[in-house]
Design an enzyme around this catalytic site. Structure first.
Site, mmCIF file in Angstrom:
data_model
loop_
_atom_site.group_PDB
_atom_site.id
_atom_site.type_symbol
_atom_site.label_atom_id
_atom_site.label_comp_id
_atom_site.label_asym_id
_atom_site.label_seq_id
_atom_site.Cartn_x
_atom_site.Cartn_y
_atom_site.Cartn_z
ATOM 1 N N ILE A 1 -72.136 -24.556 -10.244
ATOM 2 C CA ILE A 1 -71.329 -24.827 -9.539
ATOM 3 C C ILE A 1 -69.773 -24.771 -10.287
ATOM 4 O O ILE A 1 -68.704 -24.206 -9.707
ATOM 5 C CB ILE A 1 -71.317 -26.183 -8.702
ATOM 6 C CG1 ILE A 1 -72.963 -26.451 -8.201
ATOM 7 C CG2 ILE A 1 -70.360 -26.597 -7.832
ATOM 8 C CD1 ILE A 1 -73.333 -27.650 -7.874
ATOM 9 N N ASN B 1 -84.070 -31.654 -12.957
ATOM 10 C CA ASN B 1 -83.119 -31.396 -11.933
ATOM 11 C C ASN B 1 -82.646 -29.804 -12.071
ATOM 12 O O ASN B 1 -82.468 -29.300 -10.727
ATOM 13 C CB ASN B 1 -81.585 -32.029 -12.181
ATOM 14 C CG ASN B 1 -81.616 -33.191 -11.285
ATOM 15 O OD1 ASN B 1 -82.502 -33.514 -10.384
ATOM 16 N ND2 ASN B 1 -80.589 -34.092 -11.486
ATOM 17 N N PHE C 1 -77.960 -67.541 -28.356
ATOM 18 C CA PHE C 1 -76.464 -67.529 -28.016
ATOM 19 C C PHE C 1 -76.114 -67.226 -26.401
ATOM 20 O O PHE C 1 -76.637 -65.996 -26.128
ATOM 21 C CB PHE C 1 -75.729 -66.822 -28.852
ATOM 22 C CG PHE C 1 -75.936 -67.406 -30.560
ATOM 23 C CD1 PHE C 1 -75.318 -68.456 -30.803
ATOM 24 C CD2 PHE C 1 -76.326 -66.810 -31.270
ATOM 25 C CE1 PHE C 1 -75.443 -69.051 -32.082
ATOM 26 C CE2 PHE C 1 -76.465 -67.277 -32.672
ATOM 27 C CZ PHE C 1 -76.073 -68.315 -32.791
ATOM 28 N N TRP D 1 -69.930 -25.704 -18.248
ATOM 29 C CA TRP D 1 -70.655 -27.080 -18.599
ATOM 30 C C TRP D 1 -71.846 -26.924 -17.537
ATOM 31 O O TRP D 1 -72.236 -27.918 -17.011
ATOM 32 C CB TRP D 1 -69.754 -28.143 -17.828
ATOM 33 C CG TRP D 1 -68.495 -28.313 -18.591
ATOM 34 C CD1 TRP D 1 -67.345 -28.317 -17.795
ATOM 35 C CD2 TRP D 1 -68.183 -28.217 -20.134
ATOM 36 N NE1 TRP D 1 -66.212 -28.103 -18.841
ATOM 37 C CE2 TRP D 1 -66.838 -28.284 -20.016
ATOM 38 C CE3 TRP D 1 -68.957 -28.285 -21.222
ATOM 39 C CZ2 TRP D 1 -66.163 -28.453 -21.376
ATOM 40 C CZ3 TRP D 1 -68.260 -28.264 -22.372
ATOM 41 C CH2 TRP D 1 -66.796 -28.313 -22.395
ATOM 42 N N ARG E 1 -64.480 -40.285 6.718
ATOM 43 C CA ARG E 1 -65.302 -39.253 6.606
ATOM 44 C C ARG E 1 -66.862 -40.023 6.424
ATOM 45 O O ARG E 1 -66.787 -40.452 5.595
ATOM 46 C CB ARG E 1 -64.894 -38.567 5.466
ATOM 47 C CG ARG E 1 -65.632 -37.349 5.296
ATOM 48 C CD ARG E 1 -64.997 -36.416 4.324
ATOM 49 N NE ARG E 1 -64.989 -36.844 2.989
ATOM 50 C CZ ARG E 1 -64.344 -36.077 1.724
ATOM 51 N NH1 ARG E 1 -64.057 -34.888 2.030
ATOM 52 N NH2 ARG E 1 -64.334 -36.664 0.395
ATOM 53 N N PHE F 1 -78.469 -24.678 -11.993
ATOM 54 C CA PHE F 1 -77.449 -24.415 -10.913
ATOM 55 C C PHE F 1 -75.945 -24.377 -11.442
ATOM 56 O O PHE F 1 -75.741 -25.271 -12.186
ATOM 57 C CB PHE F 1 -77.596 -25.235 -9.620
ATOM 58 C CG PHE F 1 -77.663 -26.820 -9.877
ATOM 59 C CD1 PHE F 1 -79.051 -27.499 -10.207
ATOM 60 C CD2 PHE F 1 -76.669 -27.447 -10.045
ATOM 61 C CE1 PHE F 1 -79.055 -28.699 -10.483
ATOM 62 C CE2 PHE F 1 -76.739 -28.757 -10.172
ATOM 63 C CZ PHE F 1 -77.900 -29.499 -10.464
ATOM 64 N N GLU G 1 -72.923 -34.488 -11.785
ATOM 65 C CA GLU G 1 -73.595 -34.503 -10.530
ATOM 66 C C GLU G 1 -72.503 -35.369 -9.531
ATOM 67 O O GLU G 1 -73.185 -36.173 -8.680
ATOM 68 C CB GLU G 1 -74.815 -35.216 -10.372
ATOM 69 C CG GLU G 1 -75.953 -34.507 -11.304
ATOM 70 C CD GLU G 1 -76.605 -33.589 -10.474
ATOM 71 O OE1 GLU G 1 -76.427 -33.192 -9.113
ATOM 72 O OE2 GLU G 1 -77.667 -32.829 -11.144
HETATM 73 O O1 GRA Z 1 -65.575 -29.642 8.885
HETATM 74 P P1 GRA Z 1 -66.028 -28.329 7.950
HETATM 75 O O2 GRA Z 1 -66.939 -27.508 9.078
HETATM 76 O O3 GRA Z 1 -64.771 -27.660 7.339
HETATM 77 O O4 GRA Z 1 -66.895 -28.992 6.925
HETATM 78 C C1 GRA Z 1 -66.451 -29.850 5.987
HETATM 79 C C2 GRA Z 1 -67.621 -30.904 5.745
HETATM 80 O O5 GRA Z 1 -68.092 -31.464 7.036
HETATM 81 C C3 GRA Z 1 -66.414 -28.975 4.749
HETATM 82 O O6 GRA Z 1 -67.984 -29.413 3.940
HETATM 83 C C4 GRA Z 1 -68.718 -30.115 5.002
HETATM 84 N N1 GRA Z 1 -69.275 -31.163 4.149
HETATM 85 C C5 GRA Z 1 -70.465 -31.397 4.085
HETATM 86 N N2 GRA Z 1 -71.741 -30.866 4.825
HETATM 87 C C6 GRA Z 1 -72.647 -31.298 4.679
HETATM 88 C C7 GRA Z 1 -68.637 -31.912 3.348
HETATM 89 N N3 GRA Z 1 -69.694 -32.694 2.657
HETATM 90 C C8 GRA Z 1 -70.647 -32.319 3.356
HETATM 91 C C9 GRA Z 1 -72.384 -32.786 3.005
HETATM 92 N N4 GRA Z 1 -72.415 -33.678 2.350
HETATM 93 N N5 GRA Z 1 -73.108 -32.392 3.920
HETATM 94 C C10 GRA Z 1 -65.627 -29.555 3.905
HETATM 95 O O7 GRA Z 1 -65.663 -31.066 3.724
HETATM 96 P P2 GRA Z 1 -64.655 -31.871 2.734
HETATM 97 O O8 GRA Z 1 -65.122 -33.103 3.032
HETATM 98 O O9 GRA Z 1 -63.130 -31.606 3.513
HETATM 99 O O10 GRA Z 1 -64.895 -31.164 1.196
HETATM 100 P P3 GRA Z 1 -64.102 -31.700 0.023
HETATM 101 O O11 GRA Z 1 -63.115 -32.806 0.167
HETATM 102 O O12 GRA Z 1 -63.640 -30.267 -0.442
HETATM 103 O O13 GRA Z 1 -65.243 -32.067 -1.037
HETATM 104 C C11 GRA Z 1 -65.981 -33.127 -0.684
HETATM 105 C C12 GRA Z 1 -66.531 -33.694 -2.231
HETATM 106 C C13 GRA Z 1 -65.426 -33.922 -3.109
HETATM 107 C C14 GRA Z 1 -67.431 -34.964 -1.870
HETATM 108 C C15 GRA Z 1 -67.127 -32.515 -2.833
HETATM 109 O O14 GRA Z 1 -66.301 -31.686 -3.253
HETATM 110 C C16 GRA Z 1 -68.057 -33.158 -4.114
HETATM 111 O O15 GRA Z 1 -69.145 -33.428 -3.922
HETATM 112 N N6 GRA Z 1 -67.511 -32.966 -5.340
HETATM 113 C C17 GRA Z 1 -68.216 -33.241 -6.327
HETATM 114 C C18 GRA Z 1 -68.859 -32.094 -7.118
HETATM 115 C C19 GRA Z 1 -70.118 -32.320 -8.032
HETATM 116 O O16 GRA Z 1 -71.070 -33.201 -7.537
HETATM 117 N N7 GRA Z 1 -70.299 -31.566 -8.816
HETATM 118 C C20 GRA Z 1 -71.758 -31.746 -9.436
HETATM 119 C C21 GRA Z 1 -71.749 -30.452 -10.602
HETATM 120 S S1 GRA Z 1 -73.229 -30.000 -11.025
HETATM 121 C C22 GRA Z 1 -73.830 -31.072 -12.138
HETATM 122 O O17 GRA Z 1 -73.149 -31.995 -12.619
HETATM 123 C C23 GRA Z 1 -75.224 -30.600 -13.008
HETATM 124 C C24 GRA Z 1 -75.562 -31.679 -13.838
HETATM 125 C C25 GRA Z 1 -76.978 -31.756 -13.836
HETATM 126 C C26 GRA Z 1 -77.809 -32.920 -14.331
HETATM 127 O O18 GRA Z 1 -77.257 -33.841 -15.244
HETATM 128 O O19 GRA Z 1 -78.463 -33.599 -13.433
#
Ligand code: GRA
Length: 383
Positions: A124, A88, A276, A155, A379, A122, A361
């Site tokens: 974030i 990833n 079992f 992290w 949504r 990456f 993720e």
């Molecule tokens: O209406 P607008 O023009 O303001 O746009 C909104 C929306 O349409 C704006 O963003 C747009 N949008 C998207 N556009 C394209 C939202 N989702 C998408 C999409 N999928 N595609 C704001 O939208 P919103 O819904 O109000 O956003 P929000 O509530 O601030 O956030 C949504 C959400 C909670 C889902 C999001 O913040 C999120 O996914 N959070 C989780 C963060 C995450 O996954 N972090 C991962 C960190 S990296 C990692 O873990 C690496 C590990 C590596 C490994 O092990 O593989």
């Protein structure tokens, strides 16, 4: 949808299985215990094409597709879950560049990622911004010759060892989501410091902190336009979540295989413990959760390969797979008893590594939120 694997896909899967069993398995326990980072294995995975499945040939990939990526990732994670993280870390930045980068950026930066020569990541997450991506505070201020980065990412997988990173930062905080931008940054620059952080599992995958203190980067680091960052971030996460789901499936499978093998061999009260019903209950549930997750991941991958939206399907796959991995490793530990709890056998490693899938993720709760809000009509996930 047809899940009959083509000869090409079977060959990719078997290559990964073979590599994992021959090259990763022999040192997996030691690498976990000693927190070893194996740069040469990361590079070999690149040479074997594992990072190039979803990249066109013009940029050094094989273009085999997302189903190939899922199959390969499952095989690597089955043997050592921490090693699938590197997939990833290469594929995430490469795909973001492919989708949103300028031609010059793609030509220059994608091939070394795919070959495993440039190690990437990456960034974030921040101390105050995990699930709530838009809450991040890192800024990129425009100066005449580029941008100046300030802030802390935490992290971050590969942070202690990566050469480059896809960094998300605000170019204009007052515009909220629309003020976030994405940059592909060389990490060996003045003004950047790193710190390794210790975790419960996935020890062979180094995790850490990146702190930018007036770190100057060239203007050519910007991916897409200023303000495209949130869109790029959500798009990118949707790709890497799928490979993450595949990793969880590989881990669930490893735990299930260990449990079945032990249940077929261990005797108590005059019979194999597999006889079992309480053991059978756990094994039946492990198999069903694992298979459900695999089918969901295959479906999400097939949609991606047809260039169809799959955010909802990816969230279902990621959620189911993370929970399947946690359930399977917990159940395997119960079935193996002291042999599961012992650090001399791999099941306790599966248990520790599995927890990460419920967090990274997008946590299990974030996936449920995406699914429920779509179904309730609040949504749309696929837009
Ligand atoms: O209406 P607008 O023009 O303001 O746009 C909104 C929306 O349409 C704006 O963003 C747009 N949008 C998207 N556009 C394209 C939202 N989702 C998408 C999409 N999928 N595609 C704001 O939208 P919103 O819904 O109000 O956003 P929000 O509530 O601030 O956030 C949504 C959400 C909670 C889902 C999001 O913040 C999120 O996914 N959070 C989780 C963060 C995450 O996954 N972090 C991962 C960190 S990296 C990692 O873990 C690496 C590990 C590596 C490994 O092990 O593989």
């Amino acid at each position: 949808m047809d899940f009959d694997l083509s000869d090409e896909l079977i060959a990719a899967r078997d290559l990964a299985r073979d590599f994992a069993e021959k090259e990763i398995a022999p040192t997996a326990a030691k690498d976990d215990r000693e927190r070893t980072f194996r740069r040469e294995l990361v590079r070999q995975m690149g040479e074997l094409g594992f990072y190039g499945c979803v990249i066109p040939e013009a940029y050094g990939g094989s273009d085999l597709g997302f189903l190939a990526l899922v199959l390969v990732t499952e095989e690597i994670a089955r043997v050592h879950s921490a090693m699938r993280v590197f997939i990833n870390m290469q594929v995430g930045p490469a795909l973001a560049l492919l989708e949103f980068g300028a031609e010059k950026q793609k030509k220059e930066w994608i091939p070394p990622l795919i070959r495993g020569e440039t190690l990437s990541c990456f960034a974030i997450t921040e101390p105050d911004a995990g699930s709530d991506v838009a809450a991040m505070r890192t800024t990129a201020v425009r100066k005449e010759d580029g941008y100046v980065l300030n802030g802390t990412k935490i992290w971050i997988s590969n942070a202690p060892v990566a050469d480059t990173a896809l960094i998300y930062a605000y170019t204009n905080r007052s515009e909220k989501h629309h003020g976030l931008s994405a940059f592909y940054v060389d990490l060996n620059r003045p003004g950047l410091s790193r710190r390794r952080l210790e975790t419960m599992g996935a020890h062979a995958s180094p995790v850490g902190e990146l702190t930018f203190n007036n770190c100057r980067i060239p203007a050519t680091s910007l991916i897409g336009k200023e303000g495209d960052g949130f869109k790029i971030c959500m798009w990118q996460l949707n790709q890497t979540r799928l490979s993450c789901a595949a990793g969880a499936i590989g881990l669930a499978r490893a735990a299930r295989e260990a449990a079945v093998s032990y249940a077929n061999q261990r005797e108590q009260f005059g019979q194999k413990i597999g006889q079992f019903q309480m053991i059978q209950d756990l094994i039946a549930q492990m198999v069903v959760h694992e298979e459900s997750a695999r089918l969901l991941a295959y479906r999400a991958a097939c949609l991606a390969d047809r260039r169809q939206a799959n955010n909802l399907e990816v969230s279902m796959a990621k959620y189911t797979a993370a929970e399947a991995a946690a359930f399977a490793s917990d159940s395997a530990l119960k079935i193996l008893g002291a042999y599961g709890y012992s650090t001399e056998f791999p099941v306790e490693r599966y248990f520790r590594d599995a927890k990460s899938y419920q967090i990274v993720e997008g946590s299990s709760n974030i996936q449920k939120l995406i699914i429920a809000q779509d179904v309730l009509g609040y949504r749309k996930a696929n837009r």
